[in-house]
Design a protein around this motif. Structure first.
Motif, PDB file in Angstrom:
ATOM      1  N   LEU A 135       0.841  -1.208   0.000  1.00  0.00           N
ATOM      2  CA  LEU A 135       0.000   0.000   0.000  1.00  0.00           C
ATOM      3  C   LEU A 135       0.872   1.252   0.000  1.00  0.00           C
ATOM      4  O   LEU A 135       0.622   2.202  -0.755  1.00  0.00           O
ATOM      5  CB  LEU A 135      -0.903  -0.020   1.235  1.00  0.00           C
ATOM      6  N   GLU A 136       1.898   1.255   0.835  1.00  0.00           N
ATOM      7  CA  GLU A 136       2.755   2.434   0.938  1.00  0.00           C
ATOM      8  C   GLU A 136       3.571   2.649  -0.340  1.00  0.00           C
ATOM      9  O   GLU A 136       3.806   3.791  -0.749  1.00  0.00           O
ATOM     10  CB  GLU A 136       3.683   2.290   2.147  1.00  0.00           C
ATOM     11  N   GLY A 137       3.974   1.556  -0.972  1.00  0.00           N
ATOM     12  CA  GLY A 137       4.776   1.687  -2.185  1.00  0.00           C
ATOM     13  C   GLY A 137       4.048   2.413  -3.303  1.00  0.00           C
ATOM     14  O   GLY A 137       4.582   3.363  -3.892  1.00  0.00           O
ATOM     15  N   PHE A 138       2.823   1.979  -3.595  1.00  0.00           N
ATOM     16  CA  PHE A 138       2.123   2.642  -4.703  1.00  0.00           C
ATOM     17  C   PHE A 138       1.616   4.017  -4.281  1.00  0.00           C
ATOM     18  O   PHE A 138       1.531   4.940  -5.102  1.00  0.00           O
ATOM     19  CB  PHE A 138       0.986   1.755  -5.245  1.00  0.00           C
ATOM     20  N   SER A 139       1.292   4.188  -3.001  1.00  0.00           N
ATOM     21  CA  SER A 139       0.729   5.463  -2.550  1.00  0.00           C
ATOM     22  C   SER A 139       1.769   6.574  -2.556  1.00  0.00           C
ATOM     23  O   SER A 139       1.452   7.733  -2.859  1.00  0.00           O
ATOM     24  CB  SER A 139       0.135   5.310  -1.148  1.00  0.00           C
ATOM     25  N   ALA A 140       3.030   6.250  -2.218  1.00  0.00           N
ATOM     26  CA  ALA A 140       4.081   7.261  -2.274  1.00  0.00           C
ATOM     27  C   ALA A 140       4.295   7.737  -3.703  1.00  0.00           C
ATOM     28  O   ALA A 140       4.488   8.933  -3.965  1.00  0.00           O
ATOM     29  CB  ALA A 140       5.376   6.696  -1.683  1.00  0.00           C
ATOM     30  N   ALA A 141       4.254   6.795  -4.656  1.00  0.00           N
ATOM     31  CA  ALA A 141       4.367   7.175  -6.068  1.00  0.00           C
ATOM     32  C   ALA A 141       3.155   7.983  -6.506  1.00  0.00           C
ATOM     33  O   ALA A 141       3.276   8.979  -7.236  1.00  0.00           O
ATOM     34  CB  ALA A 141       4.516   5.923  -6.928  1.00  0.00           C
ATOM     35  N   LEU A 142       1.974   7.559  -6.058  1.00  0.00           N
ATOM     36  CA  LEU A 142       0.744   8.275  -6.403  1.00  0.00           C
ATOM     37  C   LEU A 142       0.789   9.709  -5.904  1.00  0.00           C
ATOM     38  O   LEU A 142       0.326  10.634  -6.587  1.00  0.00           O
ATOM     39  CB  LEU A 142      -0.455   7.538  -5.806  1.00  0.00           C
ATOM     40  N   ALA A 143       1.350   9.920  -4.719  1.00  0.00           N
ATOM     41  CA  ALA A 143       1.455  11.271  -4.169  1.00  0.00           C
ATOM     42  C   ALA A 143       2.269  12.175  -5.094  1.00  0.00           C
ATOM     43  O   ALA A 143       1.896  13.326  -5.338  1.00  0.00           O
ATOM     44  CB  ALA A 143       2.088  11.219  -2.781  1.00  0.00           C
ATOM     45  N   ASP A 144       3.380  11.650  -5.625  1.00  0.00           N
ATOM     46  CA  ASP A 144       4.213  12.436  -6.538  1.00  0.00           C
ATOM     47  C   ASP A 144       3.505  12.682  -7.867  1.00  0.00           C
ATOM     48  O   ASP A 144       3.673  13.735  -8.490  1.00  0.00           O
ATOM     49  CB  ASP A 144       5.536  11.719  -6.786  1.00  0.00           C
TER      50      ASP A 144
END
Length: 281
Positions: free
Chosen positions: A152-161
């Protein structure tokens, strides 16, 4: 400023607390649950309840589209639906592992994918992923739960950018322990193998996994280790969405900062003791 929320897993625990806190503040909420009847006791003209099993991608897209159709603009998307799975990796079946990932990881991914086109069109919005301090480190017997939240954190950090230039925020709310059903009736357990009896005793304080059908054990409410109620987390969530520039990561809960620091220090130590790679001569 009044907001409109979309909250998954809103019928119990943190999701219910988030829903009540938003309504109490005068906001509007689209709340989802697998069984909407479990929210029948919440009556408010500003509450819309929709059925949703986040594991079904087609259903997620239809439900998110319906939510925007009903309320127009949605300001905050809260991906809360999830549960804990306890068991050594060897003890877990394929079905148990897939259901954990389908709910905790893919569910949030499908909701995020479904919401982003609407948020891009309105040029605003805030996606809050309910994560855990366990997404920073790991704990024996919680490996698949940790894995679901690390993903969850992996894709969400990219999504934030990806979304920041479009005026949309993404925050990972890394939760500590709260007094909810997460570690009680909603938690699932693998099939205990004798080889891990000592580990279960060390981690859980018992040689076997508890019987999910048994009544919950009595707890000492005056204990210094008593976990705060979910309303405490809900108050922190309200503060988070009020921030003009919300962070990508927000640690929530007593002792949570300490747990994150310990996990990061351990990883840093692993790298410090790992010699730099050199090509063999």
């Amino acid at each position: 400023m009044s907001r409109t929320w979309f909250i998954t897993g809103a019928n119990r625990g943190l999701g219910r607390a988030f829903t009540i806190a938003a309504l109490d503040r005068g906001d509007r909420v689209v709340a989802t649950a697998r069984d909407p009847r479990s929210m029948a006791d919440l009556t408010d003209d500003r509450l819309t309840v929709l059925p949703l099993d986040v594991r079904n991608r087609d259903r997620v897209i239809t439900t998110v589209d319906r939510a925007f159709e009903v309320v127009g603009t949605i300001d905050v998307i809260v991906n809360n639906a999830g549960y804990g799975l306890v068991g050594a990796i060897e003890e877990l079946t394929e079905a148990e592992i897939r259901d954990q990932m389908d709910t905790n990881f893919f569910g949030a991914l499908w909701v995020s994918q479904a919401a982003v086109p609407h948020l891009r069109q309105q040029k605003s919005g805030h996606i809050v992923q309910i994560s855990t301090v366990g997404a920073v480190g790991s704990l024996p017997l919680f490996g698949m739960y940790n894995a679901s939240k690390w993903a969850l954190e992996g894709f969400s950090a990219a999504l934030a950018d990806e979304l920041r230039p479009l005026g949309i925020s993404v925050t990972l709310a890394q939760m500590g322990g709260f007094d909810t059903d997460w570690a009680k009736s909603s938690m699932k357990f693998g099939t205990a193998l004798p080889a891990y009896e000592d580990l279960r005793t060390a981690i859980l304080g018992m040689p076997n996994y508890p019987d999910p059908s048994a009544p919950p054990a009595a707890t000492d409410v005056d204990s210094e280790w008593a976990e705060p109620g979910p309303e405490v987390a809900a108050a922190e969530l309200l503060l988070l969405v009020d921030m003009p520039n919300p962070p990508v990561r927000r640690i929530v809960g007593p002792g949570a900062h300490h747990m994150v620091t310990m996990a990061l220090d351990q990883r840093r130590q692993d790298y410090l003791t790992d010699p730099e790679f050199t090509w063999p001569t």
